[in-house]
Design a protein around this motif. Structure first.
Motif, short mmCIF file in Angstrom:
data_model
loop_
_atom_site.label_atom_id
_atom_site.label_comp_id
_atom_site.label_asym_id
_atom_site.label_seq_id
_atom_site.Cartn_x
_atom_site.Cartn_y
_atom_site.Cartn_z
N HIS A 32 4.68 -1.03 -5.77
CA HIS A 32 3.41 -1.54 -7.01
C HIS A 32 2.53 -2.44 -5.73
O HIS A 32 3.04 -3.25 -4.90
CB HIS A 32 3.81 -2.21 -7.76
N ASN A 33 1.22 -2.33 -5.75
CA ASN A 33 0.24 -2.92 -5.03
C ASN A 33 0.30 -2.77 -3.56
O ASN A 33 -0.28 -3.52 -2.70
CB ASN A 33 0.49 -4.74 -5.22
N THR A 34 0.77 -1.62 -3.40
CA THR A 34 0.75 -0.98 -1.78
C THR A 34 -0.80 -0.86 -1.87
O THR A 34 -1.53 -0.52 -2.76
CB THR A 34 1.22 0.36 -1.76
N THR A 35 -1.32 -1.16 -0.74
CA THR A 35 -2.87 -1.12 -0.53
C THR A 35 -3.24 0.17 0.42
O THR A 35 -2.91 0.09 1.67
CB THR A 35 -3.42 -2.66 0.16
N LEU A 36 -4.29 0.85 0.06
CA LEU A 36 -5.04 1.79 0.84
C LEU A 36 -6.42 1.51 1.38
O LEU A 36 -7.06 1.14 0.54
CB LEU A 36 -4.78 3.09 0.11
#
Lengths: 351, 351
Positions: B209-213
């Motif tokens: 959750h909240n991995t940023t691409l």
């Protein structure tokens, strides 16, 4: 001040013009702005499920849920499923998705689940988690004074509302419905899982976007004899007929999983409190049943009749919470019978 | 009228009081209310990747994407990765999550991917899809006239904004950041995938959750010689140093996947257009690098210098689009080398 979000409506609402609800109803509000929250059902299954096995399971889950970033609210329920298996479950609610996602990776749950499911002495284990954005859920309560489900989360309040008393009100309460038809364009699936022989099946089910989960509850612990008897003798049989119809016609109704559960107290005794947890292929399917099927109309009409009769003295609380799930939800089953929950719509990953 | 949502802020914003950006900047707006959208990267990999294999892949993907509920915008890019493999990819954008979710199940993509990945004559295949709620993305463009990425979707417009020109502006542009710190509380993972020998690995990576691409792009196709030369001789090397630093220090920087890609035209020729597609463990990690590391400051300062020098005559377009992913995103790799994308943080499900 409750947190409220409203999008500029581009999808037609269902509320009839000039509608005023005849019965007061209530809904959950969030005291502070919230992006989303999470919920997970943890189950054990046996035929029969011995008391020691049930206790062991509850103790293990309680310990895991007690780890850092555990849930802010839990309940324990029991259900005898359609295949004659007893399922005992914990439903857990997290105030934030971040809390749930962190707990899942750091609590030891994952390794416990994989290990216990495979070595659990013939017991089945299941795990049905989901997260929800604020704009993808709605609630309704017949009374403002009883907290259950999501309403056990700190920072929530039950307040009166007027978006109720017409078919389509549940959809209108889902904030996102103002700008999204919340459709599931896929066909209702046929059961497809094939269990491998000679090994313990581990089935994953990726739920389609906009799959709809409903928990619908009844609480009569505080009811006097008259209202309790009416509930047990008149309302409960109607509810059971409705649920049986759904459970026995999954493809027609789009109700792909249904459990009638009873809440347990701290000593493992059954309370005067039940809830049905059902997964529908789409909100449309749920609405179609609710608006048109005799079994639901019977329930609905009797509830209205009792509300009118008792008014503010109504002692039976009914409520529901509904979630229109976003793409990405996955349910898991290890060593369960193939009619468990959504399992028959998944894929065995143990082979 | 653009669709705008703002939550009552409970998390402190980053904008310095009284800040006025010195350079005009632009962002994507949605003409109609939108709940969310989807994006997917489809890749093929070989060492070398022959022209025929690349063409076959592009033809197959193009045909699949042309099915009902296919994407509304696509681009084709090529990248030589750190292990010396050529990766050719299609990035596809869907205006609705429902469209993407339906396409994925009905287009035949899934069976093609599983089959081709296993029987592809030694080529690797990868699939990096994600969906995003409206409140979990932000964009910035240096100019208003060039559409790329999400901005190729119908129903979007590029408009001027003032939430730019300070560190933390990207976060402030993510609508959800007003009420959610967008944290990933998990440790930056160590590579953990173990490839099975003697079989084709199929690796699934569940992104936290909240991995940023981030997709960050440069377009100089329309630049005259002076600005083109400055870009190629001065800016490009700075960018490459920055990207190399990130790619070579995944655990320190939290940049777990990074591809420097070049766009291809319809004839498969490389255009004067590049973009870096990077996955960060969290938005915090991306911000830390952007705000403090010399390699980014070099890029940032040169970009500002060129903007001041050329003003409205600036012919090089820079832009990015950023997504803070919700729990539930899964990337997949079949028969790829273990340093591909996010693969080393996943689990081989072929064993």
């Amino acid at each position: 001040m409750a947190f409220e979000v409203a999008y500029p409506r581009i999808v037609k609402g269902r509320r009839p013009e000039g509608h005023t609800p005849r019965a007061p109803r209530y809904r959950l509000t969030w005291d502070q702005p919230t992006g989303g929250f999470a919920c997970a059902y943890f189950g054990v299954q046996g035929k029969p499920l011995g008391q020691a096995d049930e206790s062991d399971f509850l103790q293990a889950i309680t310990e895991l849920l007690g780890q850092v970033n555990g849930p802010q609210a839990t309940e324990v329920m029991r259900c005898l499923d359609g295949a004659g298996y007893q399922n005992t479950m914990v439903v857990a609610y997290w105030s934030t998705i971040t809390g749930f996602a962190t707990w899942q990776e750091t609590s030891g749950f994952r390794s416990w689940f994989d290990r216990s499911g495979s070595d659990g002495g013939g017991l089945g284990l299941w795990f049905e988690p989901f997260v929800s954005h604020f704009d993808r859920h709605e609630t309704i309560y017949s009374e403002p004074h009883y907290n259950v489900g999501l309403a056990n989360l700190p920072g929530t309040s039950i307040r009166s509302m007027t978006i109720n008393g017409y078919f389509g009100a549940a959809r209108d309460r889902v904030v996102l419905s103002a700008i999204d038809p919340l459709e599931n364009l896929l066909e209702v699936p046929d059961p497809r899982v094939t269990l491998s022989h000679g090994s313990v099946a581990h089935v994953r089910v990726a739920l389609p976007h906009n799959t709809t989960l409903l928990r619908s509850g009844q609480f009569w612990e505080d009811a006097g004899p008259e209202q309790r008897d009416d509930y047990i003798e008149t309302m409960k049989p109607k509810l059971e007929r409705g649920m049986d119809h759904l459970a026995q016609n999954p493809t027609d109704t789009g109700c792909l999983s249904l459990r009638m559960t009873v809440n347990l107290d701290d000593d493992g005794q059954e309370r005067a409190e039940t809830s049905t947890v059902a997964v529908f292929h789409s909100l449309d399917h749920l609405e179609k049943w609710a608006a048109s099927h005799k079994t639901h109309l019977d329930i609905y009409n009797h509830a209205i009749k009792m509300n009118r009769h008792y008014g503010a003295d109504r002692e039976v609380v009914t409520w529901h919470e509904l979630f229109v799930l976003q793409y990405g939800a996955v349910f898991e089953y290890i060593n369960c019978h193939s009619q468990t929950g959504m399992m028959s719509y998944g894929r065995d990953i143990s082979v």
